[in-house]
Write an enzyme that holds these catalytic residues in place. Sequence first.
Site, PDB file in Angstrom:
ATOM      1  N   GLY A 197       0.871  -1.169   0.000  1.00  0.00           N
ATOM      2  CA  GLY A 197       0.000   0.000   0.000  1.00  0.00           C
ATOM      3  C   GLY A 197       0.905   1.213   0.000  1.00  0.00           C
ATOM      4  O   GLY A 197       1.726   1.372  -0.893  1.00  0.00           O
ATOM      5  N   GLU A 198       0.793   2.017   1.027  1.00  0.00           N
ATOM      6  CA  GLU A 198       1.640   3.209   1.138  1.00  0.00           C
ATOM      7  C   GLU A 198       2.177   3.241   2.575  1.00  0.00           C
ATOM      8  O   GLU A 198       1.409   3.424   3.517  1.00  0.00           O
ATOM      9  CB  GLU A 198       0.819   4.458   0.791  1.00  0.00           C
ATOM     10  N   SER A 199       3.489   3.061   2.689  1.00  0.00           N
ATOM     11  CA  SER A 199       4.079   2.887   4.023  1.00  0.00           C
ATOM     12  C   SER A 199       3.903   4.121   4.897  1.00  0.00           C
ATOM     13  O   SER A 199       3.746   3.996   6.119  1.00  0.00           O
ATOM     14  CB  SER A 199       5.558   2.526   3.907  1.00  0.00           C
TER      15      SER A 199
ATOM     16  N   CYS B 196       6.078  -5.385   0.069  1.00  0.00           N
ATOM     17  CA  CYS B 196       6.211  -4.031  -0.468  1.00  0.00           C
ATOM     18  C   CYS B 196       6.163  -2.984   0.649  1.00  0.00           C
ATOM     19  O   CYS B 196       7.114  -2.888   1.421  1.00  0.00           O
ATOM     20  CB  CYS B 196       5.166  -3.815  -1.549  1.00  0.00           C
TER      21      CYS B 196
ATOM     22  N   HIS C 238       4.724  -8.171  -4.992  1.00  0.00           N
ATOM     23  CA  HIS C 238       3.361  -8.579  -4.613  1.00  0.00           C
ATOM     24  C   HIS C 238       3.010  -9.923  -5.248  1.00  0.00           C
ATOM     25  O   HIS C 238       2.378  -9.948  -6.303  1.00  0.00           O
ATOM     26  CB  HIS C 238       2.343  -7.560  -5.130  1.00  0.00           C
TER      27      HIS C 238
ATOM     28  N   GLU D 124       0.771 -11.747  -4.096  1.00  0.00           N
ATOM     29  CA  GLU D 124      -0.694 -11.843  -3.920  1.00  0.00           C
ATOM     30  C   GLU D 124      -1.422 -11.216  -5.095  1.00  0.00           C
ATOM     31  O   GLU D 124      -2.568 -11.572  -5.370  1.00  0.00           O
ATOM     32  CB  GLU D 124      -1.131 -11.208  -2.587  1.00  0.00           C
TER      33      GLU D 124
HETATM   34  N1  GLN Z   1       6.012   2.989  -2.566  1.00  0.00           N
HETATM   35  C1  GLN Z   1       5.134   2.535  -1.549  1.00  0.00           C
HETATM   36  C2  GLN Z   1       5.591   2.988  -0.175  1.00  0.00           C
HETATM   37  O1  GLN Z   1       6.511   3.713  -0.038  1.00  0.00           O
HETATM   38  C3  GLN Z   1       5.035   1.020  -1.542  1.00  0.00           C
HETATM   39  C4  GLN Z   1       4.290   0.548  -2.756  1.00  0.00           C
HETATM   40  C5  GLN Z   1       3.579  -0.746  -2.582  1.00  0.00           C
HETATM   41  O2  GLN Z   1       3.345  -1.221  -1.466  1.00  0.00           O
HETATM   42  N2  GLN Z   1       3.167  -1.307  -3.688  1.00  0.00           N
HETATM   43  O3  GLN Z   1       5.008   2.597   0.787  1.00  0.00           O
END
Ligand code: GLN
Length: 204
Positions: free
Chosen positions: A51-53, A83, A178, A180
């Site tokens: 997702g987005e960390s 990710c 990923h 999944e």
């Molecule tokens: N670039 C995203 C981040 O910094 C990670 C991307 C992803 O989880 N597909 O969290």
Amino acid sequence: MAGSSPLIGVLALQGDVREHELVLDALGVAHVAVRTPAELAEVDGLIIPGGESTVIDKLTRIFGMREPLRARIAAGMPVFGTCAGLIMLSNRLSDATHDQQTLGGLDVTVRRNAFGSQVESFETTLHAPDVTDDGVAASFIRAPLVEEVGPDVRVLATLDDGRIVAVQQGNILGISFHPEISGDLAFHNYFVGLVADAVSSVHA
Ligand code: GLN
């Protein structure tokens, strides 16, 4: 632990929770979405999705999950980050935003967005002989890269040019990509094995 089979949590604050749940369904493994400390306390292992960390970091703090997560990870709960999940499990980031924190656990340095932006996302087949004899179908989406690993970290997969994209340290598994999303079950199956081993060693 629920009955005799392990219960796997999927951290459901942000990210591709549903895709992980579908893979666990395909493997026939019991799972539950985890949003609260009480839910975390029930699970034998945890997946932190992509997702987005920066968002997952903020939400773990807002929802009072940061310290309970750190405590369970420190106590040896198996945890698998894909990710953004890998980013959350890294001890060091080379390009964190100014107030970004990780949970830590993996003695690695990770660079976020190491392959560029969304349009530079790609799919490839990886070899991870400790995990499976087959190739692993891997989707890289704004993916991070493991730039440095400490002495206790095992590298499970690299790209053809040697760049590290999957690591394990004890019960902690972190991968840049990923499976999944590609529907590849191998890494999840490997993680379920770690969880089952951890559960049986507690009950031995
Ligand atoms: N670039 C995203 C981040 O910094 C990670 C991307 C992803 O989880 N597909 O969290």
